[in-house]
Design an enzyme around this catalytic site. Structure first.
Site, mmCIF file in Angstrom:
data_model
loop_
_atom_site.group_PDB
_atom_site.id
_atom_site.type_symbol
_atom_site.label_atom_id
_atom_site.label_comp_id
_atom_site.label_asym_id
_atom_site.label_seq_id
_atom_site.Cartn_x
_atom_site.Cartn_y
_atom_site.Cartn_z
ATOM 1 N N CYS A 137 0.889 -1.173 0.000
ATOM 2 C CA CYS A 137 0.000 0.000 0.000
ATOM 3 C C CYS A 137 0.921 1.216 0.000
ATOM 4 C CB CYS A 137 -0.872 0.015 1.249
ATOM 5 S SG CYS A 137 -1.739 -1.532 1.541
ATOM 6 N N ALA A 138 1.379 1.628 -1.173
ATOM 7 C CA ALA A 138 2.590 2.448 -1.202
ATOM 8 C C ALA A 138 2.409 3.954 -1.345
ATOM 9 C CB ALA A 138 3.511 1.944 -2.310
ATOM 10 N N ALA A 139 1.253 4.427 -1.856
ATOM 11 C CA ALA A 139 1.127 5.865 -2.129
ATOM 12 C C ALA A 139 0.967 6.669 -0.836
ATOM 13 C CB ALA A 139 -0.070 6.120 -3.035
ATOM 14 N N PRO A 140 1.519 7.884 -0.756
ATOM 15 C CA PRO A 140 2.226 8.611 -1.818
ATOM 16 C C PRO A 140 3.673 8.212 -2.044
ATOM 17 C CG PRO A 140 2.038 9.976 0.143
ATOM 18 C CD PRO A 140 1.289 8.724 0.436
ATOM 19 N N GLY A 142 6.246 7.710 0.584
ATOM 20 C CA GLY A 142 7.245 8.075 1.598
ATOM 21 C C GLY A 142 8.081 6.884 2.053
ATOM 22 N N LYS A 143 7.401 5.761 2.304
ATOM 23 C CA LYS A 143 8.151 4.610 2.816
ATOM 24 C C LYS A 143 8.925 3.920 1.693
ATOM 25 C CE LYS A 143 5.246 4.334 6.798
ATOM 26 N NZ LYS A 143 4.236 5.312 6.298
ATOM 27 N N GLU A 160 -0.315 0.359 -5.316
ATOM 28 C CA GLU A 160 -1.318 1.259 -4.740
ATOM 29 C C GLU A 160 -2.618 1.068 -5.519
ATOM 30 O OE1 GLU A 160 -1.840 3.579 -2.193
ATOM 31 O OE2 GLU A 160 -3.806 3.754 -3.166
ATOM 32 N N ASP A 191 -5.530 -4.416 -6.359
ATOM 33 C CA ASP A 191 -6.082 -4.550 -5.024
ATOM 34 C C ASP A 191 -5.082 -5.407 -4.248
ATOM 35 O OD1 ASP A 191 -7.387 -5.235 -2.717
ATOM 36 O OD2 ASP A 191 -9.325 -5.542 -3.687
ATOM 37 N N CYS A 263 -1.228 4.378 11.220
ATOM 38 C CA CYS A 263 -0.987 5.647 11.931
ATOM 39 C C CYS A 263 -2.158 5.964 12.852
ATOM 40 C CB CYS A 263 -0.691 6.772 10.955
ATOM 41 S SG CYS A 263 -1.977 7.057 9.749
HETATM 42 N N1 SAM Z 1 2.975 3.776 2.530
HETATM 43 C C1 SAM Z 1 2.508 5.100 2.141
HETATM 44 C C2 SAM Z 1 3.596 6.109 2.416
HETATM 45 O O1 SAM Z 1 4.440 5.883 3.282
HETATM 46 O O2 SAM Z 1 3.620 7.141 1.727
HETATM 47 C C3 SAM Z 1 1.204 5.450 2.837
HETATM 48 C C4 SAM Z 1 0.115 4.416 2.629
HETATM 49 S S1 SAM Z 1 -1.464 4.858 3.247
HETATM 50 C C5 SAM Z 1 -1.298 4.656 4.935
HETATM 51 C C6 SAM Z 1 -2.432 3.472 2.760
HETATM 52 C C7 SAM Z 1 -2.667 3.391 1.277
HETATM 53 O O3 SAM Z 1 -3.340 2.163 0.985
HETATM 54 C C8 SAM Z 1 -3.545 4.490 0.700
HETATM 55 O O4 SAM Z 1 -2.856 5.178 -0.300
HETATM 56 C C9 SAM Z 1 -4.750 3.739 0.125
HETATM 57 O O5 SAM Z 1 -5.252 4.304 -1.064
HETATM 58 C C10 SAM Z 1 -4.160 2.377 -0.137
HETATM 59 N N2 SAM Z 1 -5.141 1.257 -0.206
HETATM 60 C C11 SAM Z 1 -6.401 1.201 0.265
HETATM 61 N N3 SAM Z 1 -6.957 0.006 -0.014
HETATM 62 C C12 SAM Z 1 -6.013 -0.717 -0.673
HETATM 63 C C13 SAM Z 1 -5.989 -2.020 -1.237
HETATM 64 N N4 SAM Z 1 -7.046 -2.820 -1.159
HETATM 65 N N5 SAM Z 1 -4.862 -2.432 -1.857
HETATM 66 C C14 SAM Z 1 -3.786 -1.623 -1.930
HETATM 67 N N6 SAM Z 1 -3.753 -0.376 -1.429
HETATM 68 C C15 SAM Z 1 -4.853 0.077 -0.809
#
Ligand code: SAM
Length: 332
Positions: A137-140, A142-143, A160, A191, A263
């Site tokens: 779950c990578a967006a935006p 940062g990690k 993402e 997904d 978080c």
């Molecule tokens: N790791 C990111 C960073 O450090 O910038 C922040 C991730 S954020 C906490 C969680 C992300 O999971 C969101 O961008 C969201 O859109 C995405 N998400 C939600 N449901 C998901 C799914 N079923 N599969 C993959 N990503 C999903």
């Protein structure tokens, strides 16, 4: 009601009362007295701190000098393997803002602003050069950027689900990672719950930085109706998180490990999800991360009564990082 308030000529964020009331009830029950000091930080944006993660692919001695002059120091220094020397993250004890860098075509960004606690899941993952890594779950991003400051993975797959956020992720990678390295990174839009079936036993490390209640930002929701809806839908997050974790376990090679992070302070999205996974998946075991927590304990305040495979960063004045939950599991 949410109204932006003008004080001293500055727009001030307004607390969303329904969210605060909800948290007050839940977190007093879960954290007791500790909630009061956490709440004082979370509801005080002028107390918030920002860390500056330097981009090793666009190094600037001038920037480091400026940071030192402004009172920043390097965090995560030490001799433990969790603390890679190539990772340079500057923090300051007093809350101050550093400007975000704008995207400039053809120029890599020199730094990324983040909550210093966001580095912890990446440190816990302990990526080594050549390992195949999935950021589920990578967006935006940062990690993902932080992982690349620490090591050079073999295969690096950043995923993402959300369309817009996936484009944002791609742009982050392009702004921080140079050619030809950036071309070796796979950015997908699946997904995350299904990746385990598509790519079984394919990775040495998986990061599950799960969609969760974002306590810090929810407290400042400007739309009360939307906030109420979020609080209702909040109950469904644990099941999504559980499914993402199950998929991550499938995607891991035996012997590989995963880090789960959120978080939020919410037990239902943290320890409860991990306990359910440990109960229902016979092929995973908890990994002790208490040494890592000890190595960084100068900069963070952790909740004391957690188990050895997990940690919860509690924001405190002067160490306003978190909330952030981290747990580590290994596939047998
Ligand atoms: N790791 C990111 C960073 O450090 O910038 C922040 C991730 S954020 C906490 C969680 C992300 O999971 C969101 O961008 C969201 O859109 C995405 N998400 C939600 N449901 C998901 C799914 N079923 N599969 C993959 N990503 C999903």
């Amino acid at each position: 009601e949410q109204v932006e308030n003008k004080t001293k000529g500055k727009l001030q964020k307004q607390i969303c009362q329904v969210v605060l009331d909800h948290f007050e009830k839940q977190y007093t029950a879960e954290l007791g007295d500790k909630w009061t000091s956490v709440r004082d930080v979370l509801t005080c944006p002028s107390c918030w701190q920002y860390a500056i993660l330097l981009n090793k692919f666009s190094q600037s001695a001038e920037l480091e000098n400026t940071l030192r002059v402004k009172g920043y120091h390097l965090a995560f220094r030490g001799t433990l393997p969790y603390l890679p020397r190539s990772l340079k993250c500057y923090i300051s004890r007093t809350p101050r803002r550093f400007p975000a860098q704008k995207h400039q075509t053809g120029k890599l960004k020199e730094y990324y602003l983040l909550n210093a606690a966001s580095v912890l899941p990446v440190l816990a993952l302990e990526v080594k050069d050549g390992e195949d890594v999935l950021d589920l779950c990578a967006a935006p991003g940062g990690k993902s950027v932080t992982i690349l400051q620490c090591a050079y993975p073999g295969q690096f797959h950043c995923n993402e689900y959300d369309d817009l956020r996936s484009r944002w992720l791609k742009q982050t990678m392009e702004s921080f990672i140079p050619d030809p390295l950036v071309n070796l990174i796979t950015v997908s839009k699946q997904d995350g719950r299904q990746i385990g079936d598509f790519k079984p036993e394919s990775y040495d490390k998986v990061l599950v930085d799960a969609p969760c209640s974002n306590d810090r930002s929810w407290l400042f929701s400007s739309d009360t109706q939307q906030a109420k809806l979020r609080l209702i839908q909040r109950k469904e997050l644990s099941s999504l998180q559980f499914q993402l974790l199950r998929s991550a376990i499938k995607a891991l090679r035996p012997g590989g490990s995963l880090v789960y992070s959120t978080c939020t302070l919410s037990k239902a999205e943290n320890g409860d999800v991990i306990n359910l996974i440990l109960k229902s998946c016979a092929n995973v075991m908890p990994v002790d991360i208490s040494e890592m927590a000890k190595a960084v304990s100068q900069e963070f305040t952790f909740l004391c009564d957690t188990q050895q495979h997990e940690l919860l960063v509690l924001p405190e004045k002067g160490k306003a990082w978190g909330p952030l939950y981290v747990a580590k599991l290994k596939k047998i």
